[in-house]
Design a protein around this motif. Structure first.
Motif, PDB file in Angstrom:
ATOM      1  N   UNK A 119     -14.802 -21.684 -52.035  1.00 19.29           N
ATOM      2  CA  UNK A 119     -14.151 -20.427 -51.642  1.00 19.29           C
ATOM      3  C   UNK A 119     -13.573 -20.525 -50.231  1.00 19.29           C
ATOM      4  N   UNK A 120     -14.315 -21.098 -49.296  1.00 25.11           N
ATOM      5  CA  UNK A 120     -13.837 -21.210 -47.919  1.00 25.11           C
ATOM      6  C   UNK A 120     -14.481 -22.421 -47.265  1.00 25.11           C
ATOM      7  N   UNK A 121     -13.874 -22.871 -46.141  1.00 23.09           N
ATOM      8  CA  UNK A 121     -14.377 -24.037 -45.422  1.00 23.09           C
ATOM      9  C   UNK A 121     -14.202 -23.850 -43.927  1.00 23.09           C
ATOM     10  N   UNK A 122     -15.055 -24.532 -43.159  1.00 25.18           N
ATOM     11  CA  UNK A 122     -14.926 -24.640 -41.713  1.00 25.18           C
ATOM     12  C   UNK A 122     -15.120 -26.105 -41.337  1.00 25.18           C
ATOM     13  N   UNK A 123     -14.277 -26.589 -40.441  1.00 28.37           N
ATOM     14  CA  UNK A 123     -14.402 -27.963 -39.979  1.00 28.37           C
ATOM     15  C   UNK A 123     -13.621 -28.965 -40.803  1.00 28.37           C
ATOM     16  N   UNK A 124     -13.049 -28.552 -41.903  1.00 31.69           N
ATOM     17  CA  UNK A 124     -12.244 -29.427 -42.764  1.00 31.69           C
ATOM     18  C   UNK A 124     -11.435 -28.537 -43.708  1.00 31.69           C
ATOM     19  N   UNK A 125     -10.598 -29.151 -44.529  1.00 30.34           N
ATOM     20  CA  UNK A 125      -9.811 -28.394 -45.501  1.00 30.34           C
ATOM     21  C   UNK A 125      -9.448 -29.307 -46.664  1.00 30.34           C
ATOM     22  N   UNK A 126      -9.037 -28.709 -47.759  1.00 28.54           N
ATOM     23  CA  UNK A 126      -8.609 -29.489 -48.925  1.00 28.54           C
ATOM     24  C   UNK A 126      -7.096 -29.669 -48.882  1.00 28.54           C
TER      25      UNK A 126
ATOM     26  N   UNK B 257     -18.922 -40.963 -34.095  1.00 30.78           N
ATOM     27  CA  UNK B 257     -19.324 -41.648 -35.326  1.00 30.78           C
ATOM     28  C   UNK B 257     -19.839 -40.672 -36.383  1.00 30.78           C
ATOM     29  N   UNK B 258     -19.645 -39.368 -36.156  1.00 31.86           N
ATOM     30  CA  UNK B 258     -20.162 -38.348 -37.069  1.00 31.86           C
ATOM     31  C   UNK B 258     -19.114 -37.265 -37.289  1.00 31.86           C
ATOM     32  N   UNK B 259     -19.127 -36.674 -38.487  1.00 30.99           N
ATOM     33  CA  UNK B 259     -18.248 -35.544 -38.820  1.00 30.99           C
ATOM     34  C   UNK B 259     -19.057 -34.516 -39.596  1.00 30.99           C
ATOM     35  N   UNK B 260     -18.753 -33.238 -39.366  1.00 34.15           N
ATOM     36  CA  UNK B 260     -19.462 -32.143 -40.028  1.00 34.15           C
ATOM     37  C   UNK B 260     -18.458 -31.099 -40.495  1.00 34.15           C
ATOM     38  N   UNK B 261     -18.682 -30.568 -41.692  1.00 32.87           N
ATOM     39  CA  UNK B 261     -17.949 -29.375 -42.130  1.00 32.87           C
ATOM     40  C   UNK B 261     -18.851 -28.537 -43.021  1.00 32.87           C
ATOM     41  N   UNK B 262     -18.516 -27.265 -43.141  1.00 31.56           N
ATOM     42  CA  UNK B 262     -19.276 -26.320 -43.953  1.00 31.56           C
ATOM     43  C   UNK B 262     -18.372 -25.691 -44.992  1.00 31.56           C
ATOM     44  N   UNK B 263     -18.956 -25.264 -46.100  1.00 26.52           N
ATOM     45  CA  UNK B 263     -18.161 -24.637 -47.162  1.00 26.52           C
ATOM     46  C   UNK B 263     -19.016 -23.650 -47.950  1.00 26.52           C
TER      47      UNK B 263
END
Length: 656
Positions: A261-268, A337-343
């Motif tokens: 439904x939604x994302x933070x820190x990344x996108x499709x 060396x790290x990546x984070x996103x929420x959805x």
């Protein structure tokens, strides 16, 4: 008075029905399927494979070995131990060019999509039933201690009455030994037991599997859960000192109709809510406005945000996000060396409760000119711990956590993305990249099977596809034969030249040159060379930063100096008729011989055995330059010749 015939018949059929009912009761509810007697004596994990049927597929051909047959088969995994089997993994050794079209109750471990070529065998893991409980704690409930995998696919060349059985079946979980399976007609079975010598992991209070090491790991943590949706956080960690991703693309497959439904820190990459309207989700969420939905794709492609969106209140403001998809190795910068996103993920029936939580499957992650990663299935691990965001000395936990371990694979022959050339002061010729090192060009006039031919040094500054004239002229000068059709060029976007510059009593030097043949700037580039026979003698690198890697044997890590860490793209020549010029960086590397007694530079001990660029392993040339091949004499001989000439001149002066 005799009984009527109709009454006698009724009594007869009634007695038959009673007998059948008694037989059915004697069956005692035993499961259908194949159950060999050895299943009863197995104290471990019992595996079976049953070939069920096949049918000839189109096209029908006369060549029996090329005829395709659709097949159906069933495999089972049964836990007969007194303890649970966590994250079961089964290998099936297919051997008849099988193509697996479907497998219920399991997924292919390396994330390969269906239809999948499995002619060399494949490993399956459980989904949605990844763990098999023990019989004691479940009162012998077969639904909890056994899983059945129903497979359909295509196999070639085995017609009736022969049966296309796999070569073997075995359990892939650590600590189990599987003997050779027993085969009877269209059945195969084996009992895998625990190896008593296997070192068990340290006991923990958790009932989950321990976290695994991978070159790259993906954590899938559920932070909040509601009846119809949940909030998840995805963390990508680059753990390899040589691993790297640029412009990473992460994808997975939803198996239960979920949507983002939604994302933070990344996108499709694709945002089309029409996918939602025609999906199963629309049948349940009839009153939901799908226009703001991020993605309803079954296999979404997720990418990182650019740095300028890091402080965006709606989609940014997460730690480690918004680096334009760059994951550097921890040896360069651990903060990058790290990546984070929420959805926020919505679910559909029958998973509409807080505890019905399932991860997506078939994780894949790729980058631009980066190594290829193979990811395993998600495994359930202990809930992730998070420090209190307000600074208190308390810890919060995720509701549920899974981990995916991905590892770097070596590129197959002719499928690299970079290549290496070798040269030396004691030989006039350059050994170019191997033929079709990064794939063969579509040019039909070249020979994809011929070995590469020697080149003059100046040819390294010319695009590979334009070196034919140089190769012919050089062969004529050196009187070396050429094939009728010249070998195909390497087609690599990056090439690296390793040149032996000098060799003296106490040490020697080499020069490494990076060539960028792409229209792309490599920011924060790095290279690494594995050079076993000279590693201990490494002294210094002068135009790059260089260091020995303690965790990787015999490997020297190189990166650009501050403000010089850009490998620029190729540029046009001075005139339209000139060849394009590559972006280029180079440095001299010095070595001492004291720590490497017996090293012989003239025989090739100064050349690396493996070379990496931005994590991708580069293809090495077919051979190395040799001294005494009729080319330039070794430098050590030149002073001797000069001395002889001087002595001769002095003698002549004295004579006259």
């Amino acid at each position: 008075m005799p009984l009527p015939r109709s009454l006698l018949l009724a009594v007869f059929f009634f007695s038959i029905l009673i007998h059948v009912d008694v037989l059915a009761q004697d069956y005692d509810g035993e499961d259908e399927g194949y159950h060999p007697k050895s299943e009863d004596t197995c104290n471990g994990v019992f595996l079976t494979y049953t070939f069920e049927s096949r049918a000839k597929e189109f096209p029908h051909v006369k060549n029996a070995s090329a005829q395709a047959y659709a097949f159906k088969s069933t495999a089972t995994v049964l836990n007969t131990m007194t303890e649970d089997l966590m994250a079961w993994k089964m290998f099936i050794g297919f051997q008849h060019d099988e193509i697996l079209v479907s497998a219920s109750g399991a997924v292919i471990m390396d994330g390969t999509d269906y239809p999948a070529s499995v002619g060399n065998g494949t490993s399956l893991s459980g989904y949605p039933q990844a763990d098999l409980q023990n019989s004691i704690d479940t009162a012998g409930d077969m639904n909890q201690i056994m899983v059945t995998i129903e497979m359909t696919g295509t196999q070639f060349g085995v017609k009736s009455p022969a049966v296309p059985m796999p070569k073997t079946i075995k359990l892939m979980n650590d600590g189990f030994d599987c003997p050779k399976p027993t085969r009877t007609a269209s059945h195969m079975f084996v009992c895998c037991v625990k190896n008593k010598k296997h070192k068990k992991p340290k006991p923990t209070e958790s009932r989950f599997l321990p976290r695994q090491y991978g070159d790259l790991t993906i954590a899938y943590d559920v932070l909040q859960a509601y009846e119809t949706n949940y909030m998840a956080q995805v963390t990508i960690d680059n753990n390899s000192p040589l691993g790297r991703l640029d412009n990473w693309n992460l994808t997975w497959e939803w198996k239960r109709g979920e949507f983002i439904y939604s994302m933070k820190g990344a996108y499709t990459l694709r945002h089309d809510f029409s996918d939602c309207i025609y999906s199963d989700a629309a049948k349940y969420y009839k009153d939901l406005d799908f226009s703001p939905v991020m993605s309803c794709e079954k296999k979404p492609i997720i990418v990182d945000l650019p740095p300028e969106r890091a402080n965006d209140s709606q989609i940014g403001r997460l730690p480690y996000c918004c680096k334009n998809g760059t994951l550097l190795p921890p040896t360069m910068d651990i903060s990058k060396s790290k990546a984070i996103f929420q959805m926020q993920v919505y679910k559909i029936e029958p998973d509409l409760n807080r505890t019905a939580l399932y991860t997506p499957q078939n994780f894949k992650i790729v980058g631009f000119l980066n190594p290829e990663y193979k990811c395993g299935p998600p495994i359930r691990v202990s809930p992730m711990e998070f420090p209190d965001p307000t600074g208190l000395m308390s810890t919060s936990y995720a509701m549920a956590s899974w981990q995916v371990a991905c590892n770097i694979t070596r590129p197959e022959a002719k499928k690299s993305r970079c290549c290496v050339t070798f040269s030396a002061y004691y030989n006039d010729s350059v050994v170019p990249c191997s033929t079709c090192a990064c794939g063969c060009p579509e040019e039909a006039s070249c020979n994809p099977k011929a070995p590469s031919v020697l080149l003059p040094p100046e040819a390294l500054l010319i695009p590979a596809e334009n070196r034919s004239a140089k190769a012919r002229a050089w062969a004529q000068i050196n009187h070396t034969p050429l094939p009728k059709r010249l070998p195909c060029w390497d087609t690599c976007g990056v090439s690296i030249n390793w040149h032996i510059m000098s060799n003296y009593r106490s040490g020697w030097t080499a020069r490494i040159t990076l060539f960028n043949w792409r229209d792309y700037t490599f920011k924060n580039w790095f290279a690494a060379v594995r050079i076993p026979k000279a590693y201990k003698g490494y002294e210094n690198v002068y135009s790059f930063n260089g260091t020995k890697l303690p965790d990787i044997n015999n490997t020297i890590f190189l990166q650009g100096l501050p403000y010089m860490n850009y490998l620029l793209p190729q540029t046009d020549g001075k005139s339209p008729d000139d060849f394009k010029l590559p972006g280029k960086q180079q440095s001299v590397i010095s070595f001492k011989k004291k720590a490497t007694p017996g090293i012989n530079i003239m025989r090739g001990d100064g050349f690396p055995t493996r070379v990496f660029f931005d994590g991708e392993e580069c293809a090495l040339p077919d051979t190395i330059p040799r001294a005494g091949d009729g080319h330039r004499p070794p430098v050590a001989v030149i002073p001797t010749l000069m001395a002889a000439v001087m002595v001769f001149a002095l003698l002549m002066d004295n004579f006259f």
